[in-house]
Each structure stands twice: as structure tokens, then as C-alpha cells.
Enzyme design. Structure first.
Site, PDB file in Angstrom:
ATOM      1  N   GLU A 168       0.843  -1.198   0.000  1.00  0.00           N
ATOM      2  CA  GLU A 168       0.000   0.000   0.000  1.00  0.00           C
ATOM      3  C   GLU A 168       0.874   1.242   0.000  1.00  0.00           C
ATOM      4  OE1 GLU A 168      -2.593   1.228  -0.742  1.00  0.00           O
ATOM      5  OE2 GLU A 168      -4.002   1.684   0.864  1.00  0.00           O
ATOM      6  N   ASP A 169       0.375   2.316  -0.583  1.00  0.00           N
ATOM      7  CA  ASP A 169       1.145   3.565  -0.580  1.00  0.00           C
ATOM      8  C   ASP A 169       1.068   4.266   0.774  1.00  0.00           C
ATOM      9  OD1 ASP A 169      -1.550   4.125  -0.939  1.00  0.00           O
ATOM     10  OD2 ASP A 169      -1.270   5.597  -2.526  1.00  0.00           O
ATOM     11  N   ASP A 213      -4.130   5.886   6.115  1.00  0.00           N
ATOM     12  CA  ASP A 213      -4.570   7.148   6.705  1.00  0.00           C
ATOM     13  C   ASP A 213      -5.582   6.829   7.809  1.00  0.00           C
ATOM     14  OD1 ASP A 213      -5.222   9.781   7.095  1.00  0.00           O
ATOM     15  OD2 ASP A 213      -6.110  10.110   5.141  1.00  0.00           O
ATOM     16  N   PHE A 218      -1.755  16.075   3.819  1.00  0.00           N
ATOM     17  CA  PHE A 218      -1.823  15.434   2.509  1.00  0.00           C
ATOM     18  C   PHE A 218      -0.449  15.409   1.837  1.00  0.00           C
ATOM     19  CE2 PHE A 218      -3.165  14.788  -1.861  1.00  0.00           C
ATOM     20  CZ  PHE A 218      -4.123  13.806  -1.672  1.00  0.00           C
ATOM     21  N   ARG A 272       1.966  11.852  -9.339  1.00  0.00           N
ATOM     22  CA  ARG A 272       2.433  10.471  -9.104  1.00  0.00           C
ATOM     23  C   ARG A 272       3.869  10.262  -9.571  1.00  0.00           C
ATOM     24  NH1 ARG A 272      -2.056   7.389  -7.664  1.00  0.00           N
ATOM     25  NH2 ARG A 272      -3.988   7.869  -8.728  1.00  0.00           N
TER      26      ARG A 272
HETATM   27  P1  IMP Z   1      -7.571   5.390   4.303  1.00  0.00           P
HETATM   28  O1  IMP Z   1      -8.656   4.472   3.813  1.00  0.00           O
HETATM   29  O2  IMP Z   1      -8.131   6.601   4.963  1.00  0.00           O
HETATM   30  O3  IMP Z   1      -6.538   4.702   5.148  1.00  0.00           O
HETATM   31  O4  IMP Z   1      -6.868   5.982   3.024  1.00  0.00           O
HETATM   32  C1  IMP Z   1      -5.988   5.238   2.244  1.00  0.00           C
HETATM   33  C2  IMP Z   1      -6.002   5.689   0.812  1.00  0.00           C
HETATM   34  O5  IMP Z   1      -6.311   7.079   0.701  1.00  0.00           O
HETATM   35  C3  IMP Z   1      -4.643   5.514   0.206  1.00  0.00           C
HETATM   36  O6  IMP Z   1      -4.533   4.292  -0.467  1.00  0.00           O
HETATM   37  C4  IMP Z   1      -4.545   6.682  -0.741  1.00  0.00           C
HETATM   38  O7  IMP Z   1      -5.065   6.313  -1.996  1.00  0.00           O
HETATM   39  C5  IMP Z   1      -5.422   7.731  -0.147  1.00  0.00           C
HETATM   40  N1  IMP Z   1      -4.655   8.703   0.649  1.00  0.00           N
HETATM   41  C6  IMP Z   1      -4.632   8.849   1.988  1.00  0.00           C
HETATM   42  N2  IMP Z   1      -3.843   9.854   2.372  1.00  0.00           N
HETATM   43  C7  IMP Z   1      -3.326  10.351   1.233  1.00  0.00           C
HETATM   44  C8  IMP Z   1      -2.394  11.415   0.954  1.00  0.00           C
HETATM   45  O8  IMP Z   1      -1.876  12.121   1.844  1.00  0.00           O
HETATM   46  N3  IMP Z   1      -2.090  11.608  -0.363  1.00  0.00           N
HETATM   47  C9  IMP Z   1      -2.616  10.876  -1.378  1.00  0.00           C
HETATM   48  N4  IMP Z   1      -3.495   9.878  -1.160  1.00  0.00           N
HETATM   49  C10 IMP Z   1      -3.842   9.628   0.126  1.00  0.00           C
END
Ligand code: IMP
Length: 179
Positions: free
Chosen positions: A103-104, A107, A156, A169
Site C-alpha cells: 500500500e502507498d 490514513d 496530505f 504520481r
Molecule cells: P484510508 O482508507 O483513509 O486509510 O486511506 C488510504 C487511501 O487514501 C490511500 O490508499 C490513498 O489512496 C489515499 N490517501 C490517503 N492519504 C493520502 C495522501 O496524503 N495523499 C494521497 N493519497 C492519500
């Protein structure tokens, strides 16, 4: 590459250099090699944000691996998570396999929670998460993350695969939003 960049209406400053990212990716690959020695894990790459991280990580790994992809969408065009996650998987056999989700960024954790729930229904042997970035202050759901590249502030970020509205990207370094 300059330290402050502009993407659409937002300004970002450099957070993680390419040298630092490379060093950390190597360390993660080494740990995974050790932990999965004698096994043949599936690296399950979440599209699209983890493309660059996964490509670099797998090239640093020495053990045999298989790479598969999955789409887990949560953000759309916004800056904050909505808790709604759509998972689209390829038809892959995950039965009795060791899966490492690549995963990247984690959050709130909603994306990983939904994905893991979906993957568990395929009866894999194990599931672990390997994320390049983690925002511990934003986590909402309990998650066990085995491999974390960097813990960052809840702002972000873009670059190294991560986008803002599909831009950024291709940046080699990771940038964080400034006000
Ligand atoms: P979560 O479901 O809130 O944990 O969010 C995870 C997904 O949200 C990641 O796979 C990203 O695609 C996107 N995401 C969360 N934070 C960021 C950020 O700071 N920049 C870009 N994408 C983000």
C-alpha cells in the site's frame, strides 16, 4: 527538483528525499526476505498509488514472489477519506497463499480494513500489510501493520506514486501540503 511545488491550487514542500526513500525500501525488502524465507508470498499491489513503491520494493527483494493487483478506491478527488471503500479484485487464487498487501499510505485505515475483510473470504494462509507511509494520528480503525516505511504527520502528501487529483504520481520525492 525544487523544494516547493505547486499542483493545481495547492502548494507542497519536500518531505522525503529519493535517497531516504530508496534506503527505507531496501530495509523493508530485507525484512520481508527474512520473514518469508522459504515461502513464495503474493505481493498484492493496490492500484494505483502503490505502483512505484511496489516496483522498487520487489526489485530489492531476493525471495521468489508473485505480483498481483487490486483496486481499492477511497478518496475520489477529495483530500479526506469518506470511509467508503470500493474494492475491485482480479480473479486470482488466494487460497492458502501468503499475501503481503503493498500500500502507498494508510490514513484512517478504512481502505485496509475493507480490503482485508474481502481477502479473508478467499481463505489465504496469511495476510500482512506493507505500507510506505502511515499517518498514525488519523487512524480510526484498529489495524495491525507489519511493515511501515515512514510515519508522517496527518497532512496530505503527493509523489512517488501518490497523487492529488491524479497529478504528482511521477514525482521522485514525497511532498507534503503547506498552507
Ligand atoms: P484510508 O482508507 O483513509 O486509510 O486511506 C488510504 C487511501 O487514501 C490511500 O490508499 C490513498 O489512496 C489515499 N490517501 C490517503 N492519504 C493520502 C495522501 O496524503 N495523499 C494521497 N493519497 C492519500
Amino acid at each position: 527538483m525544487e523544494d516547493i511545488i505547486q499542483i493545481k491550487e495547492l502548494s507542497f514542500k519536500k518531505l522525503l528525499s529519493k535517497e531516504l526513500i530508496k534506503k527505507r525500501v531496501k530495509e523493508l525488502a530485507k525484512r520481508i526476505d527474512k520473514d518469508y524465507c522459504g515461502k513464495n508470498p503474493i505481493l498484492l499491489l493496490t492500484l494505483k498509488g502503490a505502483i512505484i513503491f511496489a516496483a522498487d520494493l520487489m526489485r530489492e527483494m531476493k525471495i521468489p514472489t508473485q505480483i498481483e493487483t487490486i483496486i481499492a478506491k477511497s478518496y475520489g478527488m477529495n483530500l479526506s477519506s469518506e470511509g467508503k471503500v470500493e474494492v475491485i479484485e482480479n480473479p486470482i487464487n488466494l487460497n492458502d497463499k501468503d499475501i503481503i498487501i503493498i500500500e502507498d499510505i494508510v490514513d484512517t485505515g478504512y481502505t485496509m480494513q475493507s480490503l482485508i475483510k474481502r481477502l479473508e473470504s478467499f481463505n489465504p494462509s496469511s495476510i500482512e500489510i506493507c505500507t510506505l507511509l502511515f499517518k498514525p494520528k488519523n487512524i480510526v480503525v484498529p489495524l495491525q501493520i507489519k511493515y511501515i516505511g515512514f510515519e508522517i504527520e496527518p497532512l496530505f502528501v503527493v509523489g512517488y506514486g501518490l497523487d492529488y487529483a491524479e497529478e504528482g504520481r511521477n514525482l521522485r520525492e514525497i511532498y507534503i501540503k503547506v498552507d
